[in-house]
Write an enzyme that holds these catalytic residues in place. Structure first.
Site, mmCIF file in Angstrom:
data_model
loop_
_atom_site.group_PDB
_atom_site.id
_atom_site.type_symbol
_atom_site.label_atom_id
_atom_site.label_comp_id
_atom_site.label_asym_id
_atom_site.label_seq_id
_atom_site.Cartn_x
_atom_site.Cartn_y
_atom_site.Cartn_z
ATOM 1 N N GLY A 12 -38.520 55.121 -12.269
ATOM 2 C CA GLY A 12 -38.409 56.613 -11.783
ATOM 3 C C GLY A 12 -39.702 56.770 -10.590
ATOM 4 O O GLY A 12 -40.057 55.874 -10.048
ATOM 5 N N GLY A 15 -42.639 54.245 -11.482
ATOM 6 C CA GLY A 15 -42.041 53.051 -11.317
ATOM 7 C C GLY A 15 -41.864 52.535 -9.789
ATOM 8 O O GLY A 15 -42.343 51.561 -9.259
ATOM 9 N N ASP A 34 -34.409 49.447 -14.799
ATOM 10 C CA ASP A 34 -34.048 50.787 -15.374
ATOM 11 C C ASP A 34 -32.781 50.800 -16.124
ATOM 12 O O ASP A 34 -31.564 49.773 -15.937
ATOM 13 C CB ASP A 34 -34.011 51.887 -14.200
ATOM 14 C CG ASP A 34 -34.467 53.182 -14.804
ATOM 15 O OD1 ASP A 34 -35.416 53.436 -14.790
ATOM 16 O OD2 ASP A 34 -33.627 53.733 -15.308
ATOM 17 N N ARG A 83 -42.934 64.994 -19.043
ATOM 18 C CA ARG A 83 -43.111 66.346 -19.597
ATOM 19 C C ARG A 83 -42.665 67.356 -18.702
ATOM 20 O O ARG A 83 -42.482 67.117 -17.498
ATOM 21 C CB ARG A 83 -44.670 66.560 -19.669
ATOM 22 C CG ARG A 83 -45.402 65.868 -20.583
ATOM 23 C CD ARG A 83 -47.025 66.678 -20.904
ATOM 24 N NE ARG A 83 -47.593 66.081 -20.029
ATOM 25 C CZ ARG A 83 -49.054 66.937 -20.074
ATOM 26 N NH1 ARG A 83 -49.338 67.865 -20.936
ATOM 27 N NH2 ARG A 83 -49.878 66.332 -19.268
ATOM 28 N N ARG A 89 -47.920 66.083 -24.030
ATOM 29 C CA ARG A 89 -47.452 64.482 -24.240
ATOM 30 C C ARG A 89 -46.948 64.419 -25.545
ATOM 31 O O ARG A 89 -45.857 63.586 -25.417
ATOM 32 C CB ARG A 89 -48.635 63.757 -23.844
ATOM 33 C CG ARG A 89 -49.246 63.923 -22.420
ATOM 34 C CD ARG A 89 -50.260 63.154 -22.357
ATOM 35 N NE ARG A 89 -50.848 63.021 -20.960
ATOM 36 C CZ ARG A 89 -51.844 63.784 -20.501
ATOM 37 N NH1 ARG A 89 -52.598 64.562 -21.645
ATOM 38 N NH2 ARG A 89 -52.423 63.959 -19.442
ATOM 39 N N ASN A 96 -39.426 58.742 -26.758
ATOM 40 C CA ASN A 96 -39.977 57.744 -26.203
ATOM 41 C C ASN A 96 -40.164 56.466 -27.103
ATOM 42 O O ASN A 96 -40.267 55.509 -26.493
ATOM 43 C CB ASN A 96 -41.061 58.037 -25.233
ATOM 44 C CG ASN A 96 -40.797 58.985 -23.873
ATOM 45 O OD1 ASN A 96 -39.664 58.739 -23.648
ATOM 46 N ND2 ASN A 96 -41.849 59.447 -23.161
ATOM 47 N N ARG A 152 -59.557 61.587 -12.359
ATOM 48 C CA ARG A 152 -59.526 63.110 -12.258
ATOM 49 C C ARG A 152 -60.927 63.600 -12.283
ATOM 50 O O ARG A 152 -61.264 64.477 -11.488
ATOM 51 C CB ARG A 152 -58.801 63.674 -13.401
ATOM 52 C CG ARG A 152 -57.185 63.401 -13.190
ATOM 53 C CD ARG A 152 -56.357 63.537 -13.939
ATOM 54 N NE ARG A 152 -55.062 63.469 -13.646
ATOM 55 C CZ ARG A 152 -53.752 63.250 -14.394
ATOM 56 N NH1 ARG A 152 -53.872 63.114 -15.622
ATOM 57 N NH2 ARG A 152 -52.548 63.028 -13.903
ATOM 58 N N HIS A 176 -55.561 59.924 -24.832
ATOM 59 C CA HIS A 176 -55.075 60.574 -23.429
ATOM 60 C C HIS A 176 -54.243 61.906 -23.862
ATOM 61 O O HIS A 176 -53.167 61.927 -23.707
ATOM 62 C CB HIS A 176 -54.097 59.581 -22.682
ATOM 63 C CG HIS A 176 -53.679 60.047 -21.457
ATOM 64 N ND1 HIS A 176 -54.337 60.255 -20.314
ATOM 65 C CD2 HIS A 176 -52.434 59.834 -20.790
ATOM 66 C CE1 HIS A 176 -53.670 60.661 -19.284
ATOM 67 N NE2 HIS A 176 -52.538 60.318 -19.619
HETATM 68 N N1 APR Z 1 -35.289 51.669 -20.742
HETATM 69 C C1 APR Z 1 -35.447 51.645 -19.117
HETATM 70 N N2 APR Z 1 -35.791 52.711 -18.628
HETATM 71 C C2 APR Z 1 -35.571 53.896 -19.218
HETATM 72 C C3 APR Z 1 -35.266 54.004 -20.380
HETATM 73 C C4 APR Z 1 -35.201 52.644 -21.197
HETATM 74 N N3 APR Z 1 -34.576 52.955 -22.498
HETATM 75 N N4 APR Z 1 -35.419 55.201 -20.683
HETATM 76 C C5 APR Z 1 -35.364 55.861 -19.697
HETATM 77 N N5 APR Z 1 -35.769 55.036 -18.562
HETATM 78 C C6 APR Z 1 -36.048 55.147 -17.272
HETATM 79 C C7 APR Z 1 -35.460 56.535 -16.785
HETATM 80 O O1 APR Z 1 -34.000 56.239 -16.364
HETATM 81 C C8 APR Z 1 -36.198 56.960 -15.311
HETATM 82 O O2 APR Z 1 -35.805 56.408 -14.254
HETATM 83 O O3 APR Z 1 -37.456 55.691 -17.122
HETATM 84 C C9 APR Z 1 -37.777 56.096 -15.866
HETATM 85 C C10 APR Z 1 -38.957 57.341 -15.986
HETATM 86 O O4 APR Z 1 -38.915 57.853 -14.617
HETATM 87 P P1 APR Z 1 -39.133 59.522 -14.480
HETATM 88 O O5 APR Z 1 -38.515 60.218 -15.282
HETATM 89 O O6 APR Z 1 -39.365 59.484 -12.969
HETATM 90 O O7 APR Z 1 -40.806 59.521 -14.809
HETATM 91 P P2 APR Z 1 -42.204 59.130 -14.483
HETATM 92 O O8 APR Z 1 -42.993 60.300 -13.960
HETATM 93 O O9 APR Z 1 -41.976 57.663 -13.950
HETATM 94 O O10 APR Z 1 -43.195 58.896 -15.780
HETATM 95 C C11 APR Z 1 -42.705 57.887 -16.723
HETATM 96 O O11 APR Z 1 -45.000 57.789 -17.703
HETATM 97 O O12 APR Z 1 -46.829 59.118 -17.305
HETATM 98 C C12 APR Z 1 -45.730 59.020 -18.127
HETATM 99 O O13 APR Z 1 -45.433 61.018 -19.389
HETATM 100 C C13 APR Z 1 -44.704 60.085 -18.247
HETATM 101 O O14 APR Z 1 -43.658 59.086 -20.269
HETATM 102 C C14 APR Z 1 -43.544 59.429 -18.781
HETATM 103 C C15 APR Z 1 -43.388 58.062 -18.151
#
Ligand code: APR
Length: 320
Positions: A12, A15, A34, A83, A89, A96, A152, A176
């Site tokens: 995401g 990543g 993903d 979030r 969190r 998660n 920060r 955190h």
């Molecule tokens: N396996 C692999 N990937 C997954 C799974 C899983 N079981 N479940 C969700 N995902 C993927 C989603 O498809 C998404 O692409 O995880 C990715 C998360 O990306 P975003 O929603 O863009 O979140 P991001 O801002 O990258 O944050 C990810 O890090 O800082 C923490 O609180 C934040 O828990 C969050 C994480």
């Protein structure tokens, strides 16, 4: 031999940013994993096409198959949900935790020798659960939070003093969450204790307290402004600094969510502490002297983490 392999579990916002940074720094070949189909493959193509412009050699691929992370040297985990405004969190725990179970098994089965950096929130509980599910040694699984929280704190201090961020060495301990512990006694402006420099610059103690408070809520401030998702640039770059410390055996002392057993009066949990990172993973937790007030604040923070671990055990009996 050959290039290092870096697997990013979760492709995401964080990543994708991780992949770009790792490629630009030529840290190795990169696999974006993903569960969303097409998305990691699409990002991998897009990022590959940065190569000719930016001049990096890195093979970047996308995948929905854990087999493709086989043999990874470093794994950075952001899989899960971020979030939304108004959420803490901790509200992410239930969803998660299930994600950490799948990811932990994927790592165990495909790259059990990797150094694993977890970013998924609530961080201190998720890194603990990921370690449990993966079965990797504690020194090979670490959480990214302190580097970000310290960055920060340093940013806000540099703005207040009108000084370079390069001269601020900020120090944040604990979980955190909003109970994290920015430690003023170890925070310096090129060696000058922050309280002394505040006096020199005519900055009041209450203003420094406001900055401490803003640091604690720094993630939430960004969530509120973005309206959709959470911070990603600074979280990604913070995790990359930890990965570089491992790959380069740098022996950096970074604040990380590390497994603490014995030190700080703690009995086996992950929480933010100064940690030496080198080729051995988290090689050593450094126990520093704290004032009574700092100790009390750290206790509040670690108690909050312990409560989350109990909640995890309640949700998944294999953790109990
Ligand atoms: N396996 C692999 N990937 C997954 C799974 C899983 N079981 N479940 C969700 N995902 C993927 C989603 O498809 C998404 O692409 O995880 C990715 C998360 O990306 P975003 O929603 O863009 O979140 P991001 O801002 O990258 O944050 C990810 O890090 O800082 C923490 O609180 C934040 O828990 C969050 C994480």
């Amino acid at each position: 031999a050959g290039r290092k392999k870096i697997a990013l579990i979760g492709s995401g916002m964080i990543g994708g940013t991780l992949a770009h940074l790792a490629a630009k720094k030529e840290m190795g070949d990169i696999v974006l994993f993903d569960i969303a189909e097409g998305m990691p493959q699409g990002k991998a193509l897009d990022l590959s096409q940065c190569g000719p412009v930016e001049g990096f050699d890195a093979k970047i691929t996308g995948s929905n198959d854990y087999a493709d992370i086989a043999g990874a040297d470093v794994v950075i985990v952001t899989a899960g949900v971020p979030r939304k405004p108004g959420m803490s969190r901790d509200d992410l725990l239930g969803i998660n935790l299930k994600v950490m179970k799948a990811v932990g098994e994927g790592i165990k089965n495909n790259c059990p020798d990797a150094f694993v950096i977890c970013i998924t929130n609530p961080l201190d509980a998720m890194v603990w659960a990921l370690r449990e599910f993966s079965g990797l040694p504690h020194n090979k699984v670490v959480g990214m939070a302190g580097v970000l929280d310290s960055a920060r704190f340093a940013t806000f201090l540099a703005w207040e003093f009108g000084c370079s961020v390069k001269d601020v060495n900020a120090f944040v301990l604990g979980g955190h969450g909003d109970t994290m512990v920015p430690v003023k006694s170890y925070t310096t402006i090129n060696g000058i204790p922050v309280d002394d420099y505040a006096k020199i610059k005519g900055v009041s103690a209450s203003r420094i307290d406001e900055i401490v408070d803003r640091t604690r809520k720094g993630g939430g401030e960004i969530v509120g402004l973005l309206g959709n998702g959470s911070a990603y640039y600074a979280p990604a770059t913070s995790a990359i600094s930890m990965a570089e410390a491992y790959i380069g055996d740098q022996k950096r002392i970074l604040p990380c969510a590390s497994y603490v057993e014995g030190k700080y009066g703690l009995d086996g949990l992950y929480v933010g502490v100064p940690t030496v990172i080198g080729a051995g993973g988290t090689e050593e937790v450094v126990e520093i002297e704290l004032s009574d007030e700092e100790k009390a604040n750290l206790k509040v923070s670690t108690d909050a983490v312990e409560e989350l671990l109990e909640a995890c055990k309640g949700l998944d009996s294999s953790l109990a």
